[in-house]
Design an enzyme around this catalytic site. Structure first.
Site, PDB file in Angstrom:
ATOM      1  N   HIS A   1     -18.294 -48.873  42.600  1.00 31.02           N
ATOM      2  CA  HIS A   1     -19.598 -49.936  42.573  1.00 31.02           C
ATOM      3  C   HIS A   1     -20.619 -49.561  43.459  1.00 31.02           C
ATOM      4  O   HIS A   1     -20.268 -49.127  44.596  1.00 31.02           O
ATOM      5  CB  HIS A   1     -19.131 -51.252  42.396  1.00 31.02           C
TER       6      HIS A   1
ATOM      7  N   SER B   1     -20.924 -18.837  32.535  1.00 29.99           N
ATOM      8  CA  SER B   1     -19.958 -18.647  33.163  1.00 29.99           C
ATOM      9  C   SER B   1     -18.947 -19.660  33.238  1.00 29.99           C
ATOM     10  O   SER B   1     -19.283 -20.725  32.357  1.00 29.99           O
ATOM     11  CB  SER B   1     -20.146 -18.139  34.613  1.00 29.99           C
TER      12      SER B   1
END
Length: 205
Positions: free
Chosen positions: A135, A11
């Site tokens: 980060h 899908s």
């Protein structure tokens, strides 16, 4: 590494996963399994059976779970691990990855995503289109980060949580397991209870 890839789910999410796999140009063939018997082909790729047939193909194919629902993806992923399947990581060529990033098996990184250095992302995660993870983030297993979601530095997202499209997470925020953060929502402090959160800043509903 096996040179063929089998994707469970044909899908919407599975189609994007297949498109990434084709762009990676790593496998000689890519095929689907899907439980909708009316789907014989998707994106020109064969649907060769249903999800119940997966054990037939474990020795021949690498196998990836192309299902968007976190709980369903987790269940199938864990069954594949127990069966000894090879589960790859899929990364769209048009992504930006910093140094010292860890990506768990079965995770997909979609087009335009940015993941900055020293971030760890667990197994079976979806990092969707044009999302950014800065980060030192820690994204636990089976998390879905929707298109255009933005995570600042040092964010921790618990297992099975789902961050909606366009959501924003401030730096140093922890989000516990099993949370849903609604589209466009803004998280500025820790979320310590599972639940559904919406708004800017978010409130639990």
């Amino acid at each position: 590494m096996k040179n063929k890839l089998l994707i469970i789910g044909a899908s919407g999410h599975g189609k994007v996963v297949a498109d990434i796999a084709l762009k990676m140009n790593k496998w000689q063939s890519v095929v689907f399994l899907d439980d909708d018997e009316s789907i014989k082909k998707q994106m020109g790729l064969e649907v060769i059976g249903s999800s119940n047939d997966v054990t037939k193909y474990i020795n021949e194919y690498e196998i990836f779970v192309g299902i968007g629902n976190n709980a369903t993806r987790q269940k199938i992923h864990e069954e594949l691990e127990k069966s000894g399947a090879n589960i790859p990581v899929l990364i769209h060529p048009n992504t930006v990855l910093g140094g010292q990033i860890e990506l768990g098996s079965g995770t997909v990184i979609m087009a335009g995503a940015v993941i900055n250095c020293c971030t760890k992302i667990g197994k079976g995660c979806i990092v969707n289109t044009a999302s950014t993870i800065d980060h030192d983030n820690y994204i636990e297993n089976y998390v879905h980060i929707s298109p255009g979601a933005h995570l600042a530095g040092t964010v921790h997202v618990g297992q099975g949580s789902w961050l909606g499209i366009g959501s924003a997470i401030s730096n140093n925020v922890n989000i516990t397991n099993g949370c849903i953060v609604g589209a466009g929502s803004v998280v500025v402090k820790d979320i310590t209870e599972p639940g559904v959160y919406i708004g800017a800043p978010v409130r639990r509903i």
